[in-house]
Scaffold this motif. Structure first.
Motif, PDB file in Angstrom:
ATOM      1  N   GLY A   1       0.813  -1.215   0.000  1.00  0.00           N
ATOM      2  CA  GLY A   1       0.000   0.000   0.000  1.00  0.00           C
ATOM      3  C   GLY A   1       0.840   1.257   0.000  1.00  0.00           C
ATOM      4  N   TYR A   2       1.851   1.321   0.919  1.00  0.00           N
ATOM      5  CA  TYR A   2       2.684   2.509   0.973  1.00  0.00           C
ATOM      6  C   TYR A   2       3.559   2.653  -0.262  1.00  0.00           C
ATOM      7  N   SER A   3       3.987   1.516  -0.829  1.00  0.00           N
ATOM      8  CA  SER A   3       4.781   1.602  -2.059  1.00  0.00           C
ATOM      9  C   SER A   3       3.953   2.183  -3.191  1.00  0.00           C
ATOM     10  N   GLU A   4       2.680   1.766  -3.284  1.00  0.00           N
ATOM     11  CA  GLU A   4       1.816   2.324  -4.330  1.00  0.00           C
ATOM     12  C   GLU A   4       1.578   3.811  -4.112  1.00  0.00           C
ATOM     13  N   MET A   5       1.418   4.205  -2.817  1.00  0.00           N
ATOM     14  CA  MET A   5       1.232   5.628  -2.537  1.00  0.00           C
ATOM     15  C   MET A   5       2.479   6.429  -2.902  1.00  0.00           C
ATOM     16  N   LEU A   6       3.650   5.891  -2.523  1.00  0.00           N
ATOM     17  CA  LEU A   6       4.897   6.575  -2.878  1.00  0.00           C
ATOM     18  C   LEU A   6       5.087   6.632  -4.388  1.00  0.00           C
ATOM     19  N   TYR A   7       4.675   5.550  -5.079  1.00  0.00           N
ATOM     20  CA  TYR A   7       4.813   5.540  -6.544  1.00  0.00           C
ATOM     21  C   TYR A   7       3.922   6.619  -7.164  1.00  0.00           C
ATOM     22  N   GLU A   8       2.682   6.727  -6.659  1.00  0.00           N
ATOM     23  CA  GLU A   8       1.789   7.762  -7.184  1.00  0.00           C
ATOM     24  C   GLU A   8       2.315   9.158  -6.862  1.00  0.00           C
ATOM     25  N   ASP A   9       2.813   9.350  -5.605  1.00  0.00           N
ATOM     26  CA  ASP A   9       3.352  10.672  -5.243  1.00  0.00           C
ATOM     27  C   ASP A   9       4.569  11.011  -6.087  1.00  0.00           C
ATOM     28  N   ALA A  10       5.455  10.026  -6.287  1.00  0.00           N
ATOM     29  CA  ALA A  10       6.650  10.278  -7.097  1.00  0.00           C
ATOM     30  C   ALA A  10       6.283  10.588  -8.539  1.00  0.00           C
ATOM     31  N   THR A  11       5.259   9.893  -9.062  1.00  0.00           N
ATOM     32  CA  THR A  11       4.825  10.157 -10.437  1.00  0.00           C
ATOM     33  C   THR A  11       4.239  11.547 -10.566  1.00  0.00           C
ATOM     34  N   ASP A  12       3.394  11.936  -9.581  1.00  0.00           N
ATOM     35  CA  ASP A  12       2.780  13.271  -9.634  1.00  0.00           C
ATOM     36  C   ASP A  12       3.824  14.370  -9.481  1.00  0.00           C
ATOM     37  N   ALA A  13       4.849  14.124  -8.614  1.00  0.00           N
ATOM     38  CA  ALA A  13       5.867  15.149  -8.369  1.00  0.00           C
ATOM     39  C   ALA A  13       6.954  15.173  -9.439  1.00  0.00           C
ATOM     40  N   GLY A  14       6.932  14.214 -10.360  1.00  0.00           N
ATOM     41  CA  GLY A  14       7.937  14.198 -11.422  1.00  0.00           C
ATOM     42  C   GLY A  14       9.270  13.618 -10.994  1.00  0.00           C
ATOM     43  N   HIS A  15       9.306  12.848  -9.869  1.00  0.00           N
ATOM     44  CA  HIS A  15      10.562  12.234  -9.429  1.00  0.00           C
ATOM     45  C   HIS A  15      10.761  10.906 -10.169  1.00  0.00           C
ATOM     46  N   ASP A  16      11.055  10.966 -11.456  1.00  0.00           N
ATOM     47  CA  ASP A  16      11.169   9.758 -12.262  1.00  0.00           C
ATOM     48  C   ASP A  16      12.310   8.862 -11.813  1.00  0.00           C
ATOM     49  N   ALA A  17      13.324   9.435 -11.178  1.00  0.00           N
ATOM     50  CA  ALA A  17      14.477   8.626 -10.763  1.00  0.00           C
ATOM     51  C   ALA A  17      14.092   7.596  -9.689  1.00  0.00           C
ATOM     52  N   TYR A  18      13.026   7.870  -8.944  1.00  0.00           N
ATOM     53  CA  TYR A  18      12.625   6.953  -7.874  1.00  0.00           C
ATOM     54  C   TYR A  18      11.735   5.817  -8.385  1.00  0.00           C
ATOM     55  N   LEU A  19      11.123   5.974  -9.565  1.00  0.00           N
ATOM     56  CA  LEU A  19      10.117   5.018 -10.029  1.00  0.00           C
ATOM     57  C   LEU A  19      10.664   3.606 -10.212  1.00  0.00           C
ATOM     58  N   PRO A  20      11.869   3.392 -10.823  1.00  0.00           N
ATOM     59  CA  PRO A  20      12.353   2.003 -10.965  1.00  0.00           C
ATOM     60  C   PRO A  20      12.513   1.283  -9.636  1.00  0.00           C
ATOM     61  N   ASP A  21      13.030   1.987  -8.606  1.00  0.00           N
ATOM     62  CA  ASP A  21      13.200   1.335  -7.302  1.00  0.00           C
ATOM     63  C   ASP A  21      11.849   0.980  -6.689  1.00  0.00           C
ATOM     64  N   LEU A  22      10.887   1.875  -6.815  1.00  0.00           N
ATOM     65  CA  LEU A  22       9.553   1.597  -6.262  1.00  0.00           C
ATOM     66  C   LEU A  22       8.891   0.443  -7.013  1.00  0.00           C
ATOM     67  N   GLU A  23       9.098   0.347  -8.334  1.00  0.00           N
ATOM     68  CA  GLU A  23       8.557  -0.778  -9.090  1.00  0.00           C
ATOM     69  C   GLU A  23       9.175  -2.092  -8.619  1.00  0.00           C
ATOM     70  N   ARG A  24      10.474  -2.072  -8.315  1.00  0.00           N
ATOM     71  CA  ARG A  24      11.110  -3.294  -7.821  1.00  0.00           C
ATOM     72  C   ARG A  24      10.526  -3.698  -6.462  1.00  0.00           C
ATOM     73  N   ILE A  25      10.275  -2.707  -5.615  1.00  0.00           N
ATOM     74  CA  ILE A  25       9.667  -3.018  -4.304  1.00  0.00           C
ATOM     75  C   ILE A  25       8.293  -3.663  -4.496  1.00  0.00           C
ATOM     76  N   LEU A  26       7.468  -3.070  -5.357  1.00  0.00           N
ATOM     77  CA  LEU A  26       6.128  -3.611  -5.599  1.00  0.00           C
ATOM     78  C   LEU A  26       6.211  -5.031  -6.162  1.00  0.00           C
ATOM     79  N   LYS A  27       7.116  -5.250  -7.126  1.00  0.00           N
ATOM     80  CA  LYS A  27       7.239  -6.566  -7.736  1.00  0.00           C
ATOM     81  C   LYS A  27       7.677  -7.601  -6.716  1.00  0.00           C
ATOM     82  N   ALA A  28       8.672  -7.272  -5.895  1.00  0.00           N
ATOM     83  CA  ALA A  28       9.151  -8.216  -4.888  1.00  0.00           C
ATOM     84  C   ALA A  28       8.075  -8.497  -3.841  1.00  0.00           C
TER      85      ALA A  28
END
Length: 1002
Positions: free
Chosen positions: A517-544
């Motif tokens: 849940g928190y990873s999805e929230m962080l992914y949405e916040d990072a996407t909205d804020a334009g922090h593209d550098a964080y998205l691959p790490d958050l995707e790995r967290i969600l996948k794992a």
């Protein structure tokens, strides 16, 4: 000697433990818990490093920036005191009579009244040439602070010789300034006070005529001390510059080798930051930025035509050493102040310094502009001031989470060892002792051979082996009684293991759901804020996290099968239709690796009586496994009838052209948590439970599964099931459906909507037709799935009531077809069945699920809700899990529910007293007042007894507690990662007054 060695070897073998560490449940469970622990720690660390730490750094950086702004504001306040004193002298000089004694007395008293201001060093009144005495061009009144801190009158500036005061840099601009406007001069060294200072001057106007100016000299040493004390609290230092970027203040001890200094350490007029940057190139970017600010100000004034040519010319021609650029900058600052800009200090820019020359560490330089004087404050602070608190908080959170996870894992391991493995080993020792007491029938060599066969499995396998050995040495009666007792004990231990795995699976889902849940929230916040550098790490967290959640679910399924909690529901289905459904489902999966799926079905294959859902799951597992290990190849699904000794059987064969397996891999391919090889696991993934579950399902239906394979050629898995599948418990045969369709005639009151009933049982179909028709609805009935679909397309209903257990085309197939039809996809479907499979029904799109037999009032309330309108109500969530509260609140508010929350039973009673809710979602384990006490309090009040209570628990509920709850609450649900759809339907039923809920044990 050889006999002694042999005897010694026999003794060593007898002392060898039956279960080695490699095969022990301790080892397998240790690996499982270690993997879960590692994934959780890594996930928490990545979340904190990517999102949490950056938030803390940004917050601390803003606090440092705000502190610097407050320093600049406080300095502006000190300068404002000097400006106010200058204004007082200017007004006195403009209005007082031309009387030397009077001016000396009044002006001297004004200065003396401010003698406590250490910032003020001297001041004076400077009449214009001939304004006070027509015969004199110099007639000034000047006071300077003496050694006793008192002001002393001086007449030095009236003496002939030297540069007249009316040509000084601090005097000339005031002739062009309006009343009340102050001019701050360049820094200089005062010969009287022997201190560095800067002059604040203001014009004296008498009837709008310039008659001179008044001045106050400010002590730069006091400004330097103030900035040094303020900046040292932040671990850095501050530099003050005037509008021409000359030094007003700086850490003298650090700069005296780089900048020319006066006798007391004050900067000379040529001491600019440009010269300092020559010695320290890292400040070159700061100098360029400051020059750009001045040039932009001059360019703006020039483009607007606001430069005062008279002022510029007077400064250049009158004041020695004044350049054109300096004169234009002075005029531009006057014009900018006339535009009424904000006089509070502002942050102009922040620059990163890789290594500050004085702090000797990475630092940040923040530039503040003071619009009232156009001074600049450069505040240099070390980066550790910002990063150290963030790193400390991040480390503390990660270490705390790691400690909690480690303690949880160790506790789970200790619990497993004490409650499962220890009793198993004790049972084995007792059984071996019983066998010894009754004597060994076989010889010594055979006993050693039998003992060797026990090695190579876990405790349960070893226990079964011990039971087999015991049975060979007992009498027939003793063997039967001992074997039965040992089997019960083994089954009990196996159920304990399965129960433990099931409970552990639920316990592990709670933190995993929070991480997802928190990873999805962080992914949405990072996407909205334009922090593209964080998205691959958050995707790995969600996948794992999702992979781990899938692994836990597989373990739960396997434990249900081993514990005997998996039941069969037999029904007759068309084999060709079943195979077509499976092929359609797996088509996209097979094509993912550029494979081709070939289906071969023998003619007249007919139908099969089996558990259709489990058979589909089995085939999907085999096809998915084949697709995963095959690339750009072919996969065959062959189905044919085969004769066996005791009847007819049907065979399903899945063949692929993938990587294949060797004999060693093939021997353990059906074991839980086993993969073909380590490289396969790392490259293709998987939990190692798919084939183990497939064999268990096949054996549950009375059949078996076998495998053949050759490395580099491919693999073949063959499933053989008896026709029909027999189930261990008795099940009433389903009556043969009729093919006719009955349409209820439309009565005069049948105007509330059209309901289609699809059921192969004529009794159930007629009962529903009468109940629904009597309530004023128009009813269409169909005795099969195909007929129901035809009626739905011809006369689209407002609601469909669908039975699951039908021949030829079952309810699941009908539901899939409805959701794939664009004209019928939005038609609500209510599943009506003797099988309680609510979760699967909701997952496939059903809006409600009724378990036969159906109560009439329940049916009518459901019809009114779905056909006659949708109601909304108020829900109270009583839970101390904030993550769960936020998640469920968001779901309910999206459905327009009013939501209230509280953390314990006592707060819940207070809220219920103020506003009675329609439904309560209740966690049992609560502080202050737990869920059981709250339920008792609700049942003790008459007006609260009608509130529907739904228990939503994350912990295992004992049979005793469940028995107490069943008569007092509406239903019991388990906290899952994807239970929102079932929760919404359960709440709707509770509000509608349904009392026929089923419990889903957590």
């Amino acid at each position: 000697m050889p006999d002694e060695a042999l005897a010694h070897d026999d003794q060593a073998r007898s002392r060898r433990p039956l279960v080695t560490w490699r095969y022990s449940l301790r080892w397998s469970m240790s690996l499982f818990l270690a993997g879960v622990l590692l994934i959780n720690i890594i996930a928490v660390f990545i979340i904190m490093r990517t999102g949490g730490r950056q938030t803390l750094v940004s917050t601390t950086n803003r606090l440092v920036e705000q502190t610097g702004r407050e320093i600049a504001i406080e300095l502006s306040g000190k300068l404002h005191v000097v400006e106010s004193l200058t204004e007082s002298l200017a007004k006195l000089g403009a209005v007082l009579p031309r009387d030397d004694a009077l001016i000396k007395r009044v002006a001297g008293e004004v200065l003396s009244s401010n003698a406590g201001q250490d910032l003020v060093l001297s001041g004076g009144i400077w009449p214009a040439p001939g304004a006070f005495d027509a015969s004199k061009d110099r007639h000034s009144f000047f006071w300077s602070r003496g050694k006793n801190d008192a002001f002393t009158y001086l007449d030095d500036y009236n003496q002939p010789g030297g540069t007249p005061y009316y040509k000084e840099e601090w005097y000339v601009p005031t002739r062009f300034f309006p009343q009340g406007r102050c001019y701050w001069s360049q820094p200089y060294f005062d010969p009287h006070t022997k201190k560095p200072m800067v002059t604040c001057s203001q014009a004296m106007l008498n009837r709008d005529k310039f008659v001179g100016c008044a001045t106050i000299d400010a002590n730069l040493g006091e400004i330097d001390t103030f900035l040094h004390v303020a900046s040292s609290q932040l671990g850095g230092y501050a530099i003050a510059l005037d509008r021409d970027n000359r030094f007003l203040s700086f850490p003298v001890s650090q700069l005296d080798d780089d900048v020319p200094l006066g006798p007391s350490g004050a900067p000379l007029s040529q001491g600019t930051i440009d010269a300092f940057a020559t010695a320290h190139p890292i400040f070159r970017e700061v100098v360029d930025l400051l020059s750009e600010i001045n040039q932009r100000l001059i360019a703006t004034a020039r483009s607007k035509g606001e430069l005062d040519d008279g002022l510029v010319e007077a400064l250049v021609l009158t004041v020695p050493g004044t350049t054109l650029e300096q004169a234009e900058l002075t005029s531009a600052t006057v014009a900018d102040q006339d535009n009424g800009h904000n006089r509070l200090p502002v942050v102009v820019h922040q620059l990163r310094l890789s290594e500050d020359p004085f702090l000797r560490e990475p630092s940040t330089a923040t530039i503040y502009l003071m619009p009232d004087t156009y001074w600049k404050i450069i505040l240099v602070t070390p980066d550790r001031l910002v990063t150290q608190p963030a790193n400390a908080v991040t480390t503390q959170v990660v270490m705390t989470m790691a400690l909690i996870l480690v303690i949880s894992s160790i506790s789970s391991f200790v619990f497993l060892n004490q409650r499962l493995i220890g009793p198993l080993r004790s049972i084995m020792r007792r059984l071996l002792a019983v066998r010894r007491d009754h004597g060994v029938v076989a010889g010594h060599e055979q006993e050693q051979a039998e003992r060797e066969r026990l090695h190579g499995g876990d405790e349960i396998a070893a226990l079964r082996g011990v039971v087999d050995l015991l049975s060979s040495s007992l009498s027939l009666k003793q063997r039967a009684e001992a074997a039965e007792a040992a089997r019960r004990q083994a089954e009990s231990a196996n159920r304990a293991k399965s129960a433990f795995l099931a409970n552990m699976s639920h316990e592990l889902r709670t933190p995993m759901n929070a991480i997802i849940g928190y990873s999805e929230m962080l992914y949405e916040d990072a996407t909205d804020a334009g922090h593209d550098a964080y998205l691959p790490d958050l995707e790995r967290i969600l996948k794992a996290s999702r992979h781990l959640l899938h692994l836990v679910s597989d373990v739960l399924d396997l434990s249900k099968i081993e514990a005997g909690r998996m039941e069969l529901y037999l029904e007759t289905c068309d084999v060709k239709g079943l195979v077509d459904d499976v092929a359609e489902t797996m088509f996209s999966v097979v094509e993912h690796h550029a494979n081709r799926l070939v289906v071969e079905l023998s003619e007249n294959i007919g139908s099969i009586r089996a558990d259709v859902t489990k058979l589909k799951q089995l085939l999907i597992n085999l096809l998915g496994n084949a697709s995963k290990f095959t690339h750009e190849g072919e996969i065959w699904l062959r189905v044919w009838l085969a004769g066996v000794d005791d009847g007819r059987a049907i065979q399903f064969e899945v063949t692929d052209t993938g990587i294949g397996m060797n004999e060693e891999q093939l021997a353990r391919v059906f074991e839980p948590f086993e993969q073909a090889e380590t490289t396969t696991t790392s490259d293709l993934g998987g939990s190692g439970l798919g084939l183990a579950i497939s064999r268990k399902l096949c054996q549950l239906m009375g059949g078996d599964i076998s495998a053949q394979s050759e490395p580099g050629v491919g693999s073949t898995f063959t499933v053989r099931l008896p026709c029909p599948v027999e189930e261990e418990r008795s099940v009433d045969d389903l009556s043969e459906p009729t093919a006719n369709s009955v349409v209820h005639p439309q009565s005069s009151i049948a105007k509330r909507g059209r309901v289609l009933v699809i059921d192969d049982d004529s009794g159930s179909r007629d009962l529903l037709e009468r109940m629904i028709g009597r309530a004023g609805y128009q009813v269409d009935v169909a005795s099969s799935g195909k007929e129901g679909l035809e009626i739905a397309r011809q006369r689209p209903p407002n609601l469909i009531m669908l039975d699951l257990l039908m021949p030829e085309m079952d309810g699941w197939s009908v539901l899939n077809t409805l959701k794939a039809d664009a004209a019928l996809v939005n038609t609500p479907v209510v599943v009506v069945s003797v099988s309680d499979k609510k979760r699967m029904g909701y997952a496939l799109g059903a809006v409600d699920y009724l378990v036969k037999p159906i109560k009439q009032d329940r049916l009518l309330r459901m019809l009114e809700r779905l056909v006659g309108g949708k109601g909304k109500g108020r829900c109270l969530i009583v839970d101390n899990d904030q993550q769960f509260i936020e998640r469920v609140s968001r779901t309910l508010r999206a459905q327009e529910w009013q939501v209230g929350t509280c953390g314990n039973g006592r707060e819940a009673l207070q809220q219920i007293e103020e506003n009675i809710p329609d439904v309560i979602l209740l966690e049992l384990r609560l502080p202050v007042m737990d869920g059981f006490e709250l339920i008792g309090a609700l049942k003790a009040r008459d007006r609260w007894q009608e509130i529907a209570v739904i228990v939503v628990s994350s912990e295992y509920i004992t049979n005793e507690d469940r028995g107490w709850l069943e008569s007092r609450v509406a239903t019991i649900l388990a906290k899952e990662s994807d239970f929102e759809s079932e929760l919404l339907a359960t709440i709707r039923d509770a509000v509608a007054g349904d009392d026929a809920f089923s419990s889903d044990s957590p």
